[in-house]
Design a protein around this motif. Structure first.
Motif, PDB file in Angstrom:
ATOM      1  N   GLU A 193      -5.711  -4.001   1.398  1.00  0.00           N
ATOM      2  CA  GLU A 193      -5.459  -4.594   0.074  1.00  0.00           C
ATOM      3  C   GLU A 193      -6.676  -5.384  -0.403  1.00  0.00           C
ATOM      4  O   GLU A 193      -7.076  -5.293  -1.569  1.00  0.00           O
ATOM      5  CB  GLU A 193      -4.230  -5.517   0.121  1.00  0.00           C
ATOM      6  N   LEU A 232       0.810  -1.215   0.000  1.00  0.00           N
ATOM      7  CA  LEU A 232       0.000   0.000   0.000  1.00  0.00           C
ATOM      8  C   LEU A 232       0.841   1.261   0.000  1.00  0.00           C
ATOM      9  O   LEU A 232       1.946   1.295   0.545  1.00  0.00           O
ATOM     10  CB  LEU A 232      -0.898   0.023   1.239  1.00  0.00           C
ATOM     11  N   LEU A 233       0.284   2.296  -0.595  1.00  0.00           N
ATOM     12  CA  LEU A 233       0.845   3.628  -0.439  1.00  0.00           C
ATOM     13  C   LEU A 233       0.358   4.207   0.890  1.00  0.00           C
ATOM     14  O   LEU A 233      -0.738   3.873   1.353  1.00  0.00           O
ATOM     15  CB  LEU A 233       0.403   4.524  -1.591  1.00  0.00           C
ATOM     16  N   PRO A 234       1.141   5.070   1.503  1.00  0.00           N
ATOM     17  CA  PRO A 234       0.737   5.645   2.799  1.00  0.00           C
ATOM     18  C   PRO A 234      -0.632   6.315   2.756  1.00  0.00           C
ATOM     19  O   PRO A 234      -1.375   6.273   3.737  1.00  0.00           O
ATOM     20  CB  PRO A 234       1.854   6.650   3.089  1.00  0.00           C
ATOM     21  N   ALA A 235      -0.971   6.932   1.625  1.00  0.00           N
ATOM     22  CA  ALA A 235      -2.259   7.627   1.537  1.00  0.00           C
ATOM     23  C   ALA A 235      -3.420   6.664   1.697  1.00  0.00           C
ATOM     24  O   ALA A 235      -4.458   7.019   2.276  1.00  0.00           O
ATOM     25  CB  ALA A 235      -2.369   8.350   0.191  1.00  0.00           C
ATOM     26  N   ALA A 236      -3.269   5.437   1.203  1.00  0.00           N
ATOM     27  CA  ALA A 236      -4.349   4.457   1.321  1.00  0.00           C
ATOM     28  C   ALA A 236      -4.538   4.039   2.770  1.00  0.00           C
ATOM     29  O   ALA A 236      -5.665   3.875   3.241  1.00  0.00           O
ATOM     30  CB  ALA A 236      -4.045   3.241   0.450  1.00  0.00           C
TER      31      ALA A 236
END
Length: 242
Positions: free
Chosen positions: A188, A167-171
């Protein structure tokens, strides 16, 4: 002097609504690639200069239509979620309600659905203004997943994401943090659920399943229930209508 009783701002707002309505009608006939300010002007009975006073470029008009499509579809899901929650529905019932709402909106607005979920429009790049409206759909799904997690409605998965989170931090921030094991990969899995939903709608709106299944509405409910199993959530069976 303005003696009509209508301010310039009111007239601009009215014209904006009318032009977008004409553009939405043309979307179904011409597609996004064929949508031009000239076509909208002709369809509205206006001079091109009058259209350009509201939407200087075609991309400005497309962006307005994209934002409206995301907002109206997102609002349909939010309202369905609110109604299901007010009725005491489980997270699974809420999921079924919101996905049905998006399906209903998609079939009622196929041109707008195609605009936001179909093939990208050549030479059009959606600006940052479209991001918050586009986020409403995954936000509804994430809220249901989070409620299911907090309410103990999820079954722990048998397979977990290998290695570090994908994951990206924003997610992670949008979800409210990374859950602990055994649900550390639930974000995810939620993204998989989201992509399954949109893919299923693409198949149904573009008539990819009509010659394979006898009841597309029932098949949709079944597919959502199967997809929900991927996050450990049980979707109740219920009556379905097309």
């Amino acid at each position: 002097m303005d003696v009509s009783g209508t301010s310039a701002a009111d007239e601009h707002a009215r014209l904006t609504v009318d032009l977008k309505a004409t553009a939405r009608q043309l979307l179904g006939k011409l597609g996004a690639q064929g949508l031009t300010l000239d076509a909208v002007a002709a369809g509205s009975g206006l001079a091109v200069a009058e259209v350009e006073a509201v939407f200087p470029h075609r991309d400005d008009l497309l962006t307005a239509l994209v934002i409206d499509a995301y907002n109206t579809s997102g609002a349909a899901m939010e309202q369905a979620d609110q109604a299901a929650g007010d009725a005491g529905g489980s997270a699974g019932a809420r999921l079924l309600a919101v996905t049905r709402a998006l399906r209903q909106w998609s079939f009622a607005n196929p041109a707008e659905f195609t605009l936001i979920y179909g093939s990208p429009v050549p030479d059009y790049h959606a600006p940052q203004d479209t991001v918050p409206p586009a986020s409403r759909t995954p936000a509804v799904l994430a809220g249901i997943v989070r409620a299911a997690l907090e309410g103990g409605e999820l079954t722990p998965p048998r397979r977990t994401v290998p290695g570090p989170p994908l994951l990206l931090p924003a997610a992670v921030e949008a979800f409210g943090g990374l859950p602990e094991a055994p649900f550390s990969d639930i974000i995810e899995r939620g993204i998989v659920l989201w992509s399954n939903l949109i893919g299923l709608l693409v198949f149904q709106v573009f008539s990819r399943t009509h010659d394979s299944v006898r009841d597309e509405s029932a098949f949709f409910d079944f597919a959502i229930a199967v997809a929900a199993e991927g996050i450990g959530l049980v979707v109740p069976s219920g009556a379905h209508t097309d």
